[in-house]
Design an enzyme around this catalytic site. Structure first.
Site, short mmCIF file in Angstrom:
data_model
loop_
_atom_site.label_atom_id
_atom_site.label_comp_id
_atom_site.label_asym_id
_atom_site.label_seq_id
_atom_site.Cartn_x
_atom_site.Cartn_y
_atom_site.Cartn_z
N ASP A 1 1.04 -0.50 15.87
CA ASP A 1 1.89 -1.56 15.33
C ASP A 1 2.46 -2.45 16.42
O ASP A 1 3.05 -3.50 16.12
CB ASP A 1 3.02 -0.96 14.50
CG ASP A 1 2.49 -0.32 13.22
OD1 ASP A 1 3.24 0.42 12.57
OD2 ASP A 1 1.31 -0.55 12.89
N ARG B 1 -8.41 0.73 4.51
CA ARG B 1 -7.27 1.59 4.16
C ARG B 1 -7.61 2.60 3.05
O ARG B 1 -6.99 2.64 2.01
CB ARG B 1 -6.07 0.74 3.74
CG ARG B 1 -5.70 -0.41 4.65
CD ARG B 1 -5.20 0.00 6.03
NE ARG B 1 -3.93 0.66 6.05
CZ ARG B 1 -2.74 0.04 6.10
NH1 ARG B 1 -2.70 -1.26 6.09
NH2 ARG B 1 -1.62 0.71 6.12
N ILE C 1 -7.13 2.54 15.79
CA ILE C 1 -6.60 3.05 14.52
C ILE C 1 -7.12 2.26 13.33
O ILE C 1 -7.55 2.84 12.34
CB ILE C 1 -5.04 3.02 14.54
CG1 ILE C 1 -4.50 3.81 15.73
CG2 ILE C 1 -4.48 3.55 13.22
CD1 ILE C 1 -4.78 5.31 15.69
N ARG D 1 0.82 -1.21 0.00
CA ARG D 1 0.00 0.00 0.00
C ARG D 1 0.85 1.26 0.00
O ARG D 1 0.47 2.28 -0.53
CB ARG D 1 -0.90 0.04 1.24
CG ARG D 1 -1.93 -1.01 1.33
CD ARG D 1 -2.85 -0.65 2.43
NE ARG D 1 -3.62 0.52 2.08
CZ ARG D 1 -3.31 1.75 2.42
NH1 ARG D 1 -2.21 1.99 3.11
NH2 ARG D 1 -4.07 2.75 2.08
C1 EPZ Z 1 1.34 3.91 8.45
O1 EPZ Z 1 0.30 3.42 7.63
C2 EPZ Z 1 2.26 2.73 8.71
N1 EPZ Z 1 2.80 2.25 7.43
C3 EPZ Z 1 1.47 1.61 9.38
O2 EPZ Z 1 2.38 0.56 9.66
C4 EPZ Z 1 0.92 2.14 10.70
O3 EPZ Z 1 0.14 1.13 11.31
C5 EPZ Z 1 0.05 3.38 10.44
O4 EPZ Z 1 0.84 4.36 9.72
C6 EPZ Z 1 -0.46 4.00 11.72
O5 EPZ Z 1 0.61 4.34 12.55
C7 EPZ Z 1 3.85 2.90 6.88
O6 EPZ Z 1 4.33 3.89 7.41
C8 EPZ Z 1 4.36 2.36 5.57
P1 EPZ Z 1 -2.61 6.04 8.39
P2 EPZ Z 1 -0.74 4.47 6.93
O7 EPZ Z 1 -2.82 6.73 7.10
O8 EPZ Z 1 -0.02 5.69 6.55
C9 EPZ Z 1 -7.32 5.78 8.01
C10 EPZ Z 1 3.14 -1.64 9.73
O9 EPZ Z 1 2.72 -2.59 10.37
N2 EPZ Z 1 -7.14 6.58 6.79
O10 EPZ Z 1 -2.08 6.80 9.56
O11 EPZ Z 1 -1.51 3.74 5.91
C11 EPZ Z 1 -6.77 4.37 7.84
O12 EPZ Z 1 -7.73 3.54 7.23
C12 EPZ Z 1 2.16 -0.71 9.03
O13 EPZ Z 1 4.36 -1.32 9.60
C13 EPZ Z 1 -8.26 7.08 6.13
O14 EPZ Z 1 -9.39 6.86 6.56
O15 EPZ Z 1 -1.67 4.77 8.18
C14 EPZ Z 1 -6.49 3.96 9.27
O16 EPZ Z 1 -7.68 3.50 9.87
C15 EPZ Z 1 0.73 -1.21 9.13
N3 EPZ Z 1 -8.08 7.81 4.99
C16 EPZ Z 1 -6.05 5.27 9.92
O17 EPZ Z 1 -6.53 6.32 9.08
C17 EPZ Z 1 -6.83 8.07 4.49
O18 EPZ Z 1 -6.72 8.76 3.45
C18 EPZ Z 1 -4.53 5.40 10.06
O19 EPZ Z 1 -3.98 5.31 8.78
C19 EPZ Z 1 -5.71 7.56 5.17
C20 EPZ Z 1 -5.88 6.82 6.32
#
Ligand code: EPZ
Length: 418
Positions: A305, A121, A327, A92
């Site tokens: 995480d 996501r 989250i 992703r």
């Molecule tokens: C980053 O993912 C990390 N990945 C994730 O680590 C980590 O769990 C997450 O941040 C939260 O800390 C990387 O950095 C590559 P978010 P990301 O956007 O950026 C919702 C691991 O295990 N959301 O902060 O995808 C989303 O669905 C991985 O190393 C929206 O609704 O996380 C989630 O519920 C897993 N709309 C929440 O926000 C959006 O446009 C947090 O997502 C974006 C996100």
């Protein structure tokens, strides 16, 4: 597909090195698209997700080289502006190329990343941010197409502190002349690492690590020489491994300052932790840890995480604890696998109730995602007897040379071909 065989129940001892941070390296590698100059990034972990990023950047037209933790990206010709489905679906975080491509070429096309096992996501927060800076968004055959006649500096207020959206917009703003302000930003340490890299490329970034970030964008950016920060989630996973299995370990090349929430909770459980500038010592309690409940939150709250490895640690606590996941919508898939090992866990919606048991027992289990797999490794090291963990390709996405590091710490772990 490989399996892990782990014979647990023995206290750990020894020390191992923490690798570079996967979640800091991924956006910094994407940032190489912001410049045609040579970029050299050190301390990049050898992981499946890094390999996927390497493939994507090469597909787009960068000339990338990777070896012994060093990543080099050069550019000798025109770049493609389309990140295709078969590359994006593997990871992703591939969508982190969209901000840099949009900023540099005023166009980017990428496959909608789709969900994964931990949740839908969505990417709405990213797209709303790009529109605020002047981009148009359209959709075609499962792809998102971003175009812009001209991008302009502005203010973007995120509805939720999304890590990826904060990173994507920082990178996009870095090539928009003027000052762009991002509000309600994610505050994870990986954001600070990206900010330092963009600043070195010629786009000064202020406020990373706080809710408000200002990016002083430039018309063009320089190449980059940078070394990625230590992986705080790998560090936390090994800390919980020792706390759950017993014994005393030391983790080198760590950054304890990024793990305040975890360290607070582990100390409440009775674990002895000694933090130095770039290493950390963990000594498990004799007997069973005290039960401590946690709720995952954006940084500096308890990291989502580490929620799964934490649950594995609490499985043998001397009492009842609760784990609340705020989250992601589906991040308890490790729970039924831990129950197969004798844990007593009930899940309702966003809450897991963990009734500590005196002993876990080895069993055949299956990893469903990266951190759920890590939780099974923690539980297997604490359990009496033999555990076989299937589908460890999930774990290989985020833990470099895991079986070697487990051996460094005294865990009887072997990787076998299934
Ligand atoms: C980053 O993912 C990390 N990945 C994730 O680590 C980590 O769990 C997450 O941040 C939260 O800390 C990387 O950095 C590559 P978010 P990301 O956007 O950026 C919702 C691991 O295990 N959301 O902060 O995808 C989303 O669905 C991985 O190393 C929206 O609704 O996380 C989630 O519920 C897993 N709309 C929440 O926000 C959006 O446009 C947090 O997502 C974006 C996100």
């Amino acid at each position: 597909m490989d399996n892990f065989i782990i014979r647990g129940g023995r206290p750990l001892s020894g020390q191992t090195m923490i690798s570079g941070s996967k979640n800091a390296a991924l956006p910094i590698l994407a940032a190489t698209l912001l410049t045609k100059e040579k970029c050299e990034i050190k301390n990049v972990p050898e992981l499946m997700d890094i390999k996927s990023t390497f493939e994507l950047l090469n597909y787009l037209g960068k000339n990338c080289f990777y070896g012994y933790g060093n990543f080099v990206a050069e550019e000798h010709g025109a770049l493609k502006l389309h990140a295709p489905y078969d590359l994006v679906r593997k990871m992703r975080a591939s969508m982190l190329v969209s901000g840099p491509l949009l900023a540099r070429f005023k166009k980017a096309r990428f496959s909608l990343p789709g969900g994964c096992s931990i949740g839908m996501r969505p990417i709405d927060i990213h797209l709303e941010g790009f529109k605020k800076l002047g981009a148009q968004v359209s959709y075609e055959k499962g792809d998102v197409i971003l175009t812009a006649k001209k991008l302009k500096p502005g203010t973007v207020k995120f509805r939720f502190p999304s890590v990826g959206a904060t990173e994507n917009l920082m990178m996009c703003a870095a090539l928009i002349e003027g000052v762009t302000t991002l509000e309600n930003c994610a505050r994870e340490p990986e954001i600070e690492d990206l900010a330092a890299a963009l600043t070195k490329m010629g786009a000064p970034v202020e406020g990373a690590g706080t809710p408000t970030i200002k990016i002083h964008g430039a018309a063009a950016l320089k190449g980059l020489k940078y070394s990625v920060m230590p992986d705080r989630i790998e560090t936390g996973t090994f800390m919980l491994l020792a706390a759950a299995a017993g014994g005393k370990i030391k983790l080198l090349n760590a950054a304890p300052r990024n793990l305040d929430a975890l360290i607070r909770c582990m100390k409440k459980a009775g674990v002895k932790i000694t933090a130095y500038k770039d290493s950390i010592e963990v000594e498990a309690v004799r007997g069973r840890p005290k039960p401590v409940s946690v709720s995952t939150k954006p940084h500096p709250g308890f990291p989502t995480d580490l929620q799964a490895p934490w649950m594995a640690f609490m499985a043998r606590a001397a009492g009842v604890s609760e784990v609340h996941e705020h989250i992601f919508e589906n991040r308890f898939m490790h729970a039924p696998e831990l129950v197969r090992m004798g844990a007593d866990i009930t899940v309702t919606d966003k809450k897991a109730v963990v009734r500590g048991v005196a002993e876990l027992l080895g069993a055949p289990v299956m990893a469903s995602d990266l951190r759920a797999g890590a939780a099974l490794v923690v539980a297997a090291a604490a359990a009496r007897g033999r555990t076989v963990i299937r589908r460890i390709y999930h774990i290989d996405r985020g833990y470099e040379k895991l079986e070697h590091k487990l051996k460094d710490l005294g865990v009887d772990a072997t990787r076998v071909k299934a």
